[in-house]
Design an enzyme around this catalytic site. Sequence first.
Site, short mmCIF file in Angstrom:
data_model
loop_
_atom_site.label_atom_id
_atom_site.label_comp_id
_atom_site.label_asym_id
_atom_site.label_seq_id
_atom_site.Cartn_x
_atom_site.Cartn_y
_atom_site.Cartn_z
CG HIS A 14 -0.45 0.19 1.99
ND1 HIS A 14 0.18 1.03 3.02
CD2 HIS A 14 -0.13 -1.04 3.53
CE1 HIS A 14 1.04 0.72 4.03
NE2 HIS A 14 1.13 -0.39 4.41
CB CYS A 57 1.22 -3.93 5.30
SG CYS A 57 -0.05 -4.25 6.21
#
Length: 243
Positions: free
Chosen positions: A193, A209
């Site tokens: 992301h 992440c």
Amino acid sequence: MFSKIQLQRRTLLLGAISATAAVAGCSTSAPQAERAPVPRLVSRPIGLASDAELEARYAAVEDGGHFIPAVPYREMDPKYFRQRVPDPTGEPAGTVVVDTPGRFLYLIEPGGTAMRYGVGIGREGFAWQGEGIIHWRQPWPRWKPPADMIARRPELEKYSVANGGMAPGIDNPLGARALYIFQNGQDTLYRLHGTPEWKSIGKAVSSGCVRLVNQDVIDLYKRVPYHAPIVVYQKPLAEQLQV
């Protein structure tokens, strides 16, 4: 009327012209075959972009109704700039490879090259590894922290799944794009992301992440094929390739 001698001369002349044309035809076809282009292993430019290209690449941009600030790339380590490199992985074209120790993400291209992006990765204890697919992609996603994160940080309850998550925007932790990683048909809760926190690139700061600056995740989003395979390594890439 042509005389017999004239007809003979005309026949000889036409025959000579035809022979000349035939020879000319052979002489032009052979060089064309010899000049046929030879496929090259790498046909795309490799290496760091020019200053002008970097300035444009990391400039402020409006995307989807949101304003993304410029990245002060001159304050970053140049090795984390988006750049094309020789493929160090040997994976098939279209595969995404995350080199966690190196803080790099590679998108493998045909012909022996890869697009390399600098990334920030999860803190020790929050990192995921393995193989999966990018099952879902979303521009300007809503952020819905998982239950275990909310348990650690109760103030995030207002962004829970039940409450609809955090609205898209530049302050949203998922940034401008999110690519959702699934394994064996199940959501791993692991994402690629965007982030406006350019200082986090090259560091281990997130909760598991892989984050890229927003300008880079937009570029990656455009390039990643549908249901692309992904491999995430927690050991140095060189060690993984020796296994």
